[in-house]
Design an enzyme around this catalytic site. Structure first.
Site, short mmCIF file in Angstrom:
data_model
loop_
_atom_site.label_atom_id
_atom_site.label_comp_id
_atom_site.label_asym_id
_atom_site.label_seq_id
_atom_site.Cartn_x
_atom_site.Cartn_y
_atom_site.Cartn_z
N GLU A 1 22.07 41.30 61.18
CA GLU A 1 20.93 42.23 61.21
C GLU A 1 19.59 41.53 60.97
O GLU A 1 18.56 41.95 61.49
CB GLU A 1 21.13 43.36 60.21
CG GLU A 1 22.21 44.37 60.61
CD GLU A 1 23.60 44.00 60.12
OE1 GLU A 1 23.79 42.87 59.63
OE2 GLU A 1 24.52 44.84 60.22
N MET B 1 9.99 20.06 53.19
CA MET B 1 8.85 20.46 52.37
C MET B 1 9.23 20.48 50.89
O MET B 1 8.42 20.12 50.04
CB MET B 1 8.33 21.83 52.82
CG MET B 1 6.97 22.20 52.26
SD MET B 1 5.69 21.00 52.65
CE MET B 1 5.02 21.67 54.17
N PHE C 1 31.01 55.16 50.94
CA PHE C 1 31.25 53.89 51.61
C PHE C 1 30.03 53.52 52.46
O PHE C 1 29.51 54.33 53.22
CB PHE C 1 32.51 53.99 52.50
CG PHE C 1 32.74 52.74 53.30
CD1 PHE C 1 33.05 51.54 52.65
CD2 PHE C 1 32.64 52.74 54.67
CE1 PHE C 1 33.25 50.37 53.37
CE2 PHE C 1 32.84 51.57 55.41
CZ PHE C 1 33.15 50.39 54.76
N GLN C 2 29.59 52.29 52.31
CA GLN C 2 28.41 51.76 53.00
C GLN C 2 27.16 52.62 52.74
O GLN C 2 26.32 52.78 53.62
CB GLN C 2 28.67 51.60 54.51
CG GLN C 2 29.69 50.50 54.79
CD GLN C 2 29.69 50.00 56.21
OE1 GLN C 2 29.44 50.75 57.13
NE2 GLN C 2 29.99 48.72 56.39
N LYS D 1 24.15 60.49 59.09
CA LYS D 1 25.03 60.67 60.24
C LYS D 1 25.09 62.13 60.69
O LYS D 1 25.10 62.41 61.89
CB LYS D 1 26.43 60.15 59.90
CG LYS D 1 27.32 59.98 61.13
CD LYS D 1 28.62 59.28 60.77
CE LYS D 1 29.46 59.05 62.03
NZ LYS D 1 30.74 58.40 61.73
#
Lengths: 596, 177
Positions: free
Chosen positions: A60, A493, A122-123, A172
Site C-alpha cells: 500500500e 547520508m 478483524f482488520q 463495508k
C-alpha cells in the site's frame, strides 16, 4: 448480467457504484490500490466498468507514492484505494509525505461495518484517528446518503488552496447499502462554508511589495514548490517578473523546474546542499522575495543568523506558512500565480526601473561566488564518482521527454545539483518528509500518467530496497521505469553525518548482504545492467534507456564520497563548507554533533 | 507605504490569549483542535465547547492559550486552516471582551472556619448549592481571576475539591462573531 455502474443514472445504486461513479465524474482515470475484505464490494464495482483503471500495487505504501508521482507529474489528484486495518496503516507514510510536500491525493480506505467500529474487529484500525494529523482533512462516511457529497468534497479539498491528501474511510455496510448519487455540479458550494482558501492578494500589499522590490539594491527571488502547484500562470509570471527585473533567483528542492535551470539569472538550488552562490545571496540580499516556499530548516540553517540584513516579502496560499519560522516584513496570502500576475502588472504600470548601478554591483558579487564553482569534483582513477554518473545521466537524457524521481539521501542531493530542469512537473522528490523508498513507486505513477516518456528513479541501493517490490507491478502493467541506482554499499547520508559529526563511527550504516541487482531484475523478468568503472557509465546509461521495459542500473560508485557544499545542520549560510577539491579539509570529530 | 501592512517586530515575551472559535458540530472536530495543540506543542490553559446553533449545527470553542506573539499568530492561522472551522477570533487582540467562568467549590469544616467560608462566599456572591453539617458546595461565577481569588481564600478554610468549567468569552459591543 453485467452492468456498468458508471452508466446507471436512474436506478438506485450501491455505495460502491456511487463511489466509482463519483470517481469517474471527478475525471479520475486511474486508481492505485490493493484489495482486501472491507473493500471487496468496491473492487466488484470496479470490475464491472471500464472508465476507471486500477493499478494493483504490491504494497500500500507503493500505492500512495505512485499516486503522488501521478499527481505531481500531471497536476491532477492522485487516487488510492486500500482495505481497512493494515491497508490503511500502510498508507500513513505516504500520506504524511503528501501532506509535507502539498501533493493532492484522495485515499479511499475500507473500514469494518459501522456497527462493528470500536469492537476490535478483524482488520479494524481507527483510520480517522491515525490519519488525522497526516491529512489535510479526513472523513468517515457513516451513511450512503453522504457518500457522493463527501467524495466530491474530498477532491475539492485535496486540489484547492494548498493541496494535500484527504482520506475517505468507507465502512463495508455503507458501500453495500443502496442510495442516491449526486453529481459534482449539484454541489455548487461545498457544505463547509468554512473552507475558503484565499486566492486573491490584497491590493495594498502588492503595491507595497512592488515598492520594496523596485527599490532593492541586492534583491533575490527565492521560490519553491508553490510555484509548481499553483500551475502554468505562476511559472509564466515568475519568468516574466524575473526577466523584467533582471534579478537573481534561487529555487528550493521542491521548486526545481519552476524556473529554467539554464537561465543566466538562475543561481541553482539553495539550502543545506545548495550552491555557494545561492546561499550567500540569501545571506547578503537586502530584499528577499519568497514565493511558494516555506523557510524550511534545511533552507534557513540557524534562524538567528538567517539573512539578517534583508527585508522579506513572503507570498503563500497558506497563512500558517507566513511568520512560522522566519519573521517577514510583508506577508501576502494568495495563490502564487495571481500574486505574481498582480506584481508583473504593477511593475509594468509603474514602469519600474531597478537601480542599474546597484544591480550591476550585486551581480558582480554573485559572479565572484559563482567563480568558486562549488559543485566541482574530480573524476579520476578507477572508481565512479556519483556526481560523474549523474552528470552523464543528465547529458545523455537532455532534450528527451524525461521525468526524474529520487529516493532520499546523498544521491537525491547530487541529483538536485547535477540534473537541470527547464520546466515544472519533471522532478519528483520527497522533500519535507524525506521518505526513503519514495522514488521507485513514484516513478511508477509518473509512468502511468506518461506512458511514452522516459521515467528515471535516481536511487541509492538502501532506499531502493525499501519499495523494490513494485518492480513486479511495473512488469505486470509494462511500465518501463528505469532505476538508476548509485550503489555505494552505505546509507550514504547517514555515513556522511557519522563521518562529520560522530567521530567516523559508522554505526549500522553499512549495507551488508546486498542482492545482485542485475540478477534481481532478471528474476522479475526485467533487465539489469551494471557499471563498475567510469568508462562503463555511458554504455550502462544507453543500455538502460534503450532497453524496453523496466531496467535496474547498478552503478557502483565511490563509497567515501560526500555531498558538498554543505551547511551543517543548525549552522548559518556563511558557515557553508566546500569540498576537499576546494582545498577545505574534511573534519572527523565529535564536536559538531548537531541537533537538527 | 503604510506601516499597518507590515508585521510587527519579533517578540519573545509570553502572552495569554483568549480565542473564540466557531466550528462545524461534527464528529472529530474537537480532536482536530486538540491534536493540533498537542502535535505542535502549543499550550491549552482552558478549553470549553458546546453547541450554540442547532439549526446550522455550529459549536463554539473558547480557548485560552499562552505563547510568544509568533506562536499566537501561528495558533490562529493553524486553527483557521482546519477544514471544519468557520471562524477564529483572537479576542485578546481584537479589543475589549468578557471572560467568565463557573466553578463548584467544596469546603469541609466546622466552627469558626465554616462561618468564615460562608462570610467570604457572601462577599464574592457565591451561592451555597449543597450543604451538610460539616460542608458546603459553593457555586460561583466570575472572571477567572475572581474564581482564583475565591479559591485561594478557601484553601485554609477546609477546601477539598474544585470543579471549574473553563473560560467562556465574548467580545464587548455590538459586533457578533
Amino acid at each position: 448480467m453485467t452492468t456498468d455502474p458508471t452508466k446507471t443514472e436512474s436506478r438506485a445504486m450501491t455505495g460502491a457504484e456511487i463511489l466509482v461513479q463519483a470517481l469517474a465524474d471527478q475525471g479520475v482515470e486511474v486508481v492505485f490500490g490493493y484489495p482486501g475484505g472491507a473493500v471487496l464490494p468496491i473492487y466488484d464495482a470496479l470490475f464491472r466498468q471500464n472508465r476507471v483503471r486500477h493499478i494493483l500495487v504490491r504494497h500500500e505504501q507503493g500505492a500512495v507514492h505512485a499516486a503522488e508521482g501521478y499527481a505531481r507529474s500531471t497536476g491532477k489528484v492522485g487516487v488510492v484505494l486500500v482495505t481497512s486495518g493494515p491497508g490503511a496503516t500502510n498508507c500513513v507514510t505516504g500520506l504524511t509525505d503528501a501532506l509535507m510536500d502539498s501533493v493532492p491525493l484522495v485515499c479511499l480506505t475500507g473500514q469494518v461495518p459501522t456497527h462493528m467500529i470500536g469492537n476490535d474487529a478483524f482488520q479494524e484500525a481507527d483510520t480517522i484517528g491515525i490519519t488525522r494529523p497526516c491529512t489535510k482533512h479526513n472523513y468517515l462516511v457513516k451513511q450512503v446518503g453522504d457518500l457522493s457529497r463527501v467524495v466530491h468534497e474530498a477532491f475539492y479539498i485535496a486540489r484547492s488552496g494548498r493541496p494535500g491528501p484527504v482520506v475517505v474511510d468507507l465502512p463495508k455496510n455503507v458501500v453495500m447499502a443502496e442510495g442516491e448519487y449526486t453529481t459534482p455540479s449539484d454541489l455548487d458550494a461545498p457544505r463547509h462554508g468554512s473552507y475558503r482558501p484565499q486566492m486573491e492578494p490584497e491590493r495594498a500589499k502588492i503595491e507595497a511589495a512592488i515598492e520594496l522590490i523596485a527599490n532593492a539594491k541586492r534583491p533575490l527571488f527565492y521560490t519553491g514548490g508553490g510555484i509548481i502547484n499553483s500551475g502554468p500562470q505562476a511559472v509564466q509570471k515568475l519568468r516574466e517578473l524575473v526577466q523584467l527585473s533582471g534579478y537573481p533567483i534561487t529555487n528550493t528542492l521542491m521548486g526545481l523546474g519552476g524556473f529554467p535551470a539554464s537561465d543566466k539569472q538562475f543561481l541553482g538550488m539553495l539550502g543545506m546542499h545548495g550552491t555557494y552562490e545561492a546561499n550567500l545571496a540569501m545571506a547578503e540580499c537586502d530584499v528577499m522575495i519568497a514565493v511558494g516556499a516555506r523557510f524550511d530548516d534545511r533552507v534557513t540553517g540557524r534562524l538567528a543568523d538567517f539573512s539578517k540584513g534583508s527585508k522579506k516579502i513572503h507570498i503563500d496560499i497558506d497563512p500558517s506558512s507566513i511568520n512560522k519560522n522566519v519573521r517577514v516584513e510583508l506577508g501576502i496570502v494568495a495563490d502564487c500565480g495571481r500574486a505574481l500576475d498582480a506584481l508583473v502588472e504593477q511593475w509594468k504600470a509603474r514602469r519600474c526601473k531597478p537601480d542599474a548601478t546597484a544591480l550591476k554591483a550585486w551581480w558582480d558579487t554573485i559572479s565572484t561566488w559563482r567563480a568558486k564553482d562549488c559543485l566541482r569534483y574530480r573524476q579520476s582513477g578507477e572508481v565512479i564518482k556519483p556526481q560523474y554518473a549523474l552528470q552523464r545521466l543528465y547529458e545523455l537524457t537532455k532534450g528527451k521527454d524525461v521525468y526524474f524521481t529520487t529516493e532520499v539521501g546523498q544521491h537525491q542531493m547530487w541529483a538536485a545539483q547535477f540534473l537541470k530542469f527547464e520546466e515544472p512537473k519533471r522532478w519528483m522528490t520527497s522533500g519535507g518528509l524525506g521518505t526513503m523508498g519514495y522514488g521507485f513507486p513514484a516513478a511508477m505513477g509518473v509512468q502511468v500518467a506518461h506512458p511514452e516518456a522516459l521515467v528515471i528513479d535516481v536511487a541509492g541501493e538502501a532506499s531502493f530496497m525499501m519499495n523494490m517490490q513494485e518492480l513486479s507491478t511495473m512488469m505486470q502493467y509494462r511500465l518501463p521505469v528505469k532505476a538508476f541506482i548509485l550503489n555505494n554499499r552505505y546509507m550514504g547520508m547517514v555515513r556522511q553525518w557519522q563521518e562529520f559529526f560522530h567521530g567516523g563511527r559508522y554505526s549500522e550504516s553499512y549495507m551488508d548482504s546486498l542482492p545482485d541487482f542485475v540478477k534481481l531484475a532478471e528474476s522479475f523478468g526485467a533487465h539489469g545492467v551494471r557499471a563498475t568503472k567510469p568508462e562503463e557509465v555511458d554504455q550502462a546509461i544507453r543500455t538502460m534507456i534503450e532497453t524496453p521495459g523496466p531496467v535496474l542500473a547498478d552503478i557502483l560508485v565511490d563509497q567515501a564520497e560526500n555531498v558538498y557544499p554543505m551547511i551543517p545542520g543548525g549552522a548559518a549560510h556563511y558557515e557553508m563548507k566546500l569540498g576537499p577539491d576546494h582545498g577545505e579539509l574534511k573534519e572527523t570529530t565529535d564536536k559538531g554533533m548537531v541537533l537538527v | 507605504m503604510t506601516s499597518a501592512l507590515y508585521s510587527s517586530a519579533p517578540d519573545t515575551a509570553v502572552e495569554r490569549h483568549t480565542f473564540s472559535v466557531l466550528v462545524e458540530n461534527e464528529p472529530g472536530v474537537l480532536a482536530r483542535v486538540i491534536g493540533l495543540f498537542s502535535g505542535r506543542g502549543y499550550n491549552i490553559e482552558s478549553l470549553t465547547v458546546a453547541e450554540v446553533d442547532r439549526v446550522r449545527r455550529l459549536s463554539r470553542i473558547n480557548l485560552v492559550t499562552t505563547g510568544s506573539r509568533m506562536i499566537i499568530e501561528q495558533i490562529k492561522n493553524q486553527l483557521d486552516r482546519l477544514v471544519p472551522i468557520h471562524k477564529v477570533r483572537d479576542l485578546t487582540v481584537e479589543g475589549a471582551h468578557l471572560e467568565r467562568e463557573i466553578a463548584l467549590i467544596k469546603v469541609v469544616g466546622s466552627g469558626e472556619k465554616r462561618v468564615e467560608s460562608l462570610r467570604i462566599a457572601d462577599i464574592f456572591r457565591a451561592h451555597v448549592v449543597d450543604s451538610t453539617n460539616t460542608s458546603f458546595v459553593f457555586e460561583m461565577t466570575g472572571r477567572p481571576e475572581k474564581v482564583d481569588a475565591f479559591i485561594r481564600l478557601m484553601e485554609p478554610l477546609g477546601l477539598i475539591e474544585i470543579s471549574r468549567a473553563g473560560v467562556v468569552a465574548m467580545s464587548r459591543g455590538t459586533d457578533g462573531i
